[in-house]
Motif scaffolding. Structure first.
Motif, PDB file in Angstrom:
ATOM      1  N   TYR A 171       0.827  -1.192   0.000  1.00  0.00           N
ATOM      2  CA  TYR A 171       0.000   0.000   0.000  1.00  0.00           C
ATOM      3  C   TYR A 171       0.871   1.255   0.000  1.00  0.00           C
ATOM      4  N   CYS A 194      -3.361  -2.324  -8.935  1.00  0.00           N
ATOM      5  CA  CYS A 194      -4.052  -3.594  -9.162  1.00  0.00           C
ATOM      6  C   CYS A 194      -3.250  -4.462 -10.130  1.00  0.00           C
ATOM      7  N   GLU A 238      -6.928   2.306  -8.170  1.00  0.00           N
ATOM      8  CA  GLU A 238      -7.632   1.649  -7.063  1.00  0.00           C
ATOM      9  C   GLU A 238      -7.218   2.317  -5.759  1.00  0.00           C
ATOM     10  N   LEU A 271     -10.541  -0.448  -2.745  1.00  0.00           N
ATOM     11  CA  LEU A 271      -9.247  -1.005  -2.361  1.00  0.00           C
ATOM     12  C   LEU A 271      -9.333  -1.791  -1.057  1.00  0.00           C
TER      13      LEU A 271
END
Length: 716
Positions: A353, A365, A393, A468
């Motif tokens: 992340y 993604c 995302e 997400l």
């Protein structure tokens, strides 16, 4: 002297002697009473008085030196956290030169063995977790059941565990309303009822990083562990022990007073724990239980509660003390803490992340990477015409109100039922999200196989998937964020877990609004989604009704979990009739590897043929719906309302330019000029249709099959 005067003087002197003797007896009795009350066992008050005190208080003539022969650590664990803490504590104890032993509660018979610990001079530590519904974990179930029954069974007696020295650390999650650390509290209470002796106050760890005293459950355990080791060292050095506490005169000995103080502190903690708005049901349970707070103890409880929260919540998080038996609510409004703690930031960063501010994130993604190389797009490309390499995302809220068993985030994100954190501005979130997304795309420059034209297109974000992680609709400025997306000509695909019906109703028009329908009955939804709200089912149904009130494109997302929810065909059809969505996506669950927080295995992943069979049966039960599209390599199919079938041809794709025109007109009119899902449709290509030989794979791309590996049908 008058006659008879000597007689009367004699009577008066006799009475004086009687009064003096009575006063002496009363004085001695009062001295004994006061000495008992103050725990003064000095022999200076007289041999016979001391002897009486010794007899009534069951105390030894000399203070007893306490030794520690070892530490036995018992754990009850669901995900392995409690077990990890037990092993960690064991290693720390051994460094002090004290033997330590770790025992799984399921391998220990308390009926035969626990009483032996009373004479072994060992310290027993109980590290127990509370499951979502307030029940003990499976491996601790028998131990807790036996302990509960023994604490109220006259055959064992109230002194069955007299001499047992123990400490308790409970693991729980304060978001589970009314169930926070109930197992730890109960184990502590039951041991105390059987005359066990605490060596320190019970510790509590909170998985909810928002309410955790120290920022995470690991930090909570560390703080308690330090206190325990200090206490253990003091006992090992031979700390003097006072009266055993088995007073027969009604007096209060030192240990009894200490236990009373501990109980007051714990009562204060329970008051605080039931204070949040989401925990009102827990307060009702407290009232129903019939527990009474003595007026003379009220001040101590309130002071302990206030002091405890001042020390434990020094960062200024909002603290409320709710009503209990007439106690007034106390509120301490302060600065809210950040959602992302250092520990959480580290965990999410390891998962790839890119964190934004204090509560948002963005991640690339795998289908974005795939389409950059010309290896095909995701199912949204097949169903709706999204360009996967231009899709960002992201989420403005990492927090969620569910803990779904199939969550591919492995439950590292925070959980909560309302917004309780600091809030970042929507403009900053979008700016950073686009910047971080572009930086991740730039890493593919020059990578073998990446198509140059798609690389350039990928730098210009055209779509935003708000799916997400977490619950994006929880973000208080979600409407501002959506308007900003549209102002940058970025389409919006928002996914919600159907627990916030009012937020759905007040939501601005989005390109496509999803609701996750992971189960069709109350019991299966609780089992699969593990929602935090107690009224999760009414919220779920109301969210579906709210979705049906929307004029723009709406979607039900069904995730099939084999052996869990694939048999609920009739119930699914009833839910579809309730919300009347434009589309229904049916997808086989994705197995993302072993997770300690979920029992999901590959056996729960349905084959694509099984998903097709389910969809065909479901479509037959829905008179206004038909199967429109298929994306075989994501194990996903699309059921569409027949209003999108124009003159025998499907129009499930989206005219994104037309949508931007419509939403701009809506904004400029102040919301007066509305539009519907049929106003921005585009024709679906033949290769995307159900039954086509391509099975949803865009022929403009080249399908890539990994060699020497089982074909991946799970998708994203």
């Amino acid at each position: 002297c008058y006659p008879g005067e000597s007689y009367f003087m004699s009577i008066w002197h006799n009475r004086l002697y009687l009064y003096s003797a009575a006063a002496l007896v009363f004085g001695s009795w009062f001295a004994v009473k006061m000495a008992l009350k103050k725990k003064s066992f000095s022999k200076d008050i007289g041999p016979w008085v001391y002897k009486t005190m010794k007899k009534n208080n069951n105390c030894s003539d000399k203070d007893t030196v306490v030794h520690v022969s070892g530490v036995k650590i018992f754990y009850g664990s669901q995900t392995g956290t409690a077990k990890g803490f037990a092993v960690e504590l064991s290693e720390e104890v051994k460094t002090l030169g004290i033997p330590a032993e770790v025992t799984d509660m399921k391998d220990y018979d308390p009926d035969d063995q626990l009483a032996d610990e009373c004479t072994s001079k060992s310290i027993c530590v109980f590290i127990v977790a509370t499951y979502t519904d307030g029940q003990p974990t499976e491996n601790a179930e028998w131990f807790c059941k036996w302990l509960e029954e023994a604490s109220t069974d006259f055959r064992y007696g109230k002194t069955y565990l007299k001499g047992l020295r123990y400490a308790v650390f409970g693991l729980g999650n304060s978001v589970y309303v009314g169930h926070f650390n109930t197992v730890g509290k109960n184990v502590d209470k039951w041991l105390w009822m059987l005359s066990g002796m605490r060596i320190m106050t019970r510790g509590e760890g909170d998985c909810n990083v928002v309410k955790s005293r120290n920022g995470s459950i690991q930090a909570d355990f560390l703080a308690w562990k330090v206190k325990f080791l200090n206490r253990l060292q003091a006992l090992a050095k031979g700390e003097k022990k006072s009266c055993s506490g088995n007073c027969k005169t009604g007096g209060t000995c030192k240990n009894k007073r200490k236990d009373r103080q501990v109980m007051e502190e714990e009562k204060a903690e329970e008051l605080i724990e039931s204070s949040s708005d989401e925990d009102e049901s827990g307060l009702q349970d407290e009232k129903k239980s019939g527990s009474v707070v003595d007026m003379e103890d009220l001040g101590n409880i309130m002071n302990s509660a206030k002091k405890s929260k001042e020390e434990g919540r020094g960062d200024g998080q909002m603290v409320k003390l709710s009503k209990l038996n007439g106690v007034k609510k106390i509120e301490d409004e302060g600065e809210r803490r950040e959602m992302i703690t250092p520990a959480l930031r580290e965990a999410l960063t390891k998962q790839g992340y890119k964190l934004i501010g204090s509560h948002s994130g963005v991640k690339l993604c795998r289908w974005t990477k795939s389409m950059l190389r010309g290896r095909g797009g995701c199912y949204k490309h097949t169903f709706y015409g999204i360009e996967s390499h231009r899709c960002m995302e992201t989420t403005p809220s990492l927090a969620c109100a569910n803990k779904c068993v199939f969550c591919w985030r492995h439950h590292t994100n925070p959980v909560g039922t309302e917004w309780r954190w600091k809030m970042d501005p929507a403009e900053k979130i979008l700016q950073d999200a686009v910047e971080k997304h572009q930086n991740m795309i730039r890493q593919f420059r020059g990578v073998p196989g990446v198509k140059p034209e798609r690389y350039e297109e990928g730098l210009a974000v055209k779509h935003c998937a708000l799916s997400l992680v977490g619950e994006p609709i929880m973000y208080p400025e979600i409407n501002t964020f959506i308007r900003l997306l549209h102002s940058h000509h970025i389409s919006s695909f928002l996914v919600t877990n159907a627990q916030f019906p009012q937020e759905i109703r007040s939501l601005e028009p989005v390109t496509q609004l999803y609701v996750s329908v992971d189960a069709s009955t109350k019991d299966s939804l609780k089992k699969i989604d593990r929602p935090l709200f107690k009224d999760f089912w009414p919220r779920f149904l109301d969210s579906l009704k709210a979705l049906g009130e929307k004029r723009q494109r709406t979607v039900y997302r069904l995730t099939l979990v084999k052996a869990w929810n694939v048999e609920e065909m009739q119930a699914y059809s009833e839910l579809i009739a309730l919300g009347q969505p434009d589309f229904i996506e049916v997808k086989g669950v994705t197995y993302c590897g072993e997770s300690s927080a979920s029992s999901l295995t590959m056996a729960n992943v349905p084959w694509h043929q099984e998903v097709v069979a389910f969809v065909q049966q479901l479509a037959d039960m829905l008179p206004q719906y038909e199967i429109a599209c298929e994306h075989e390599h994501s194990n996903c199919l699309l059921i569409a309302h027949t209003k999108f079938k124009v003159e025998g041809e499907w129009w499930t794709w989206i005219d994104y330019e037309r949508f931007q025109e419509l939403v701009q007109a809506h904004e400029e009119s102040g919301g007066q000029q509305s539009f519907s899902a049929l106003d921005y449709i585009a024709k679906t290509p033949s290769w995307a249709l159900f039954g086509a030989s391509e099975q949803g794979f865009d022929p403009a791309d080249t399908r890539f099959q990994r060699r020497n590996k089982t074909k991946d049908i799970s998708g994203c």
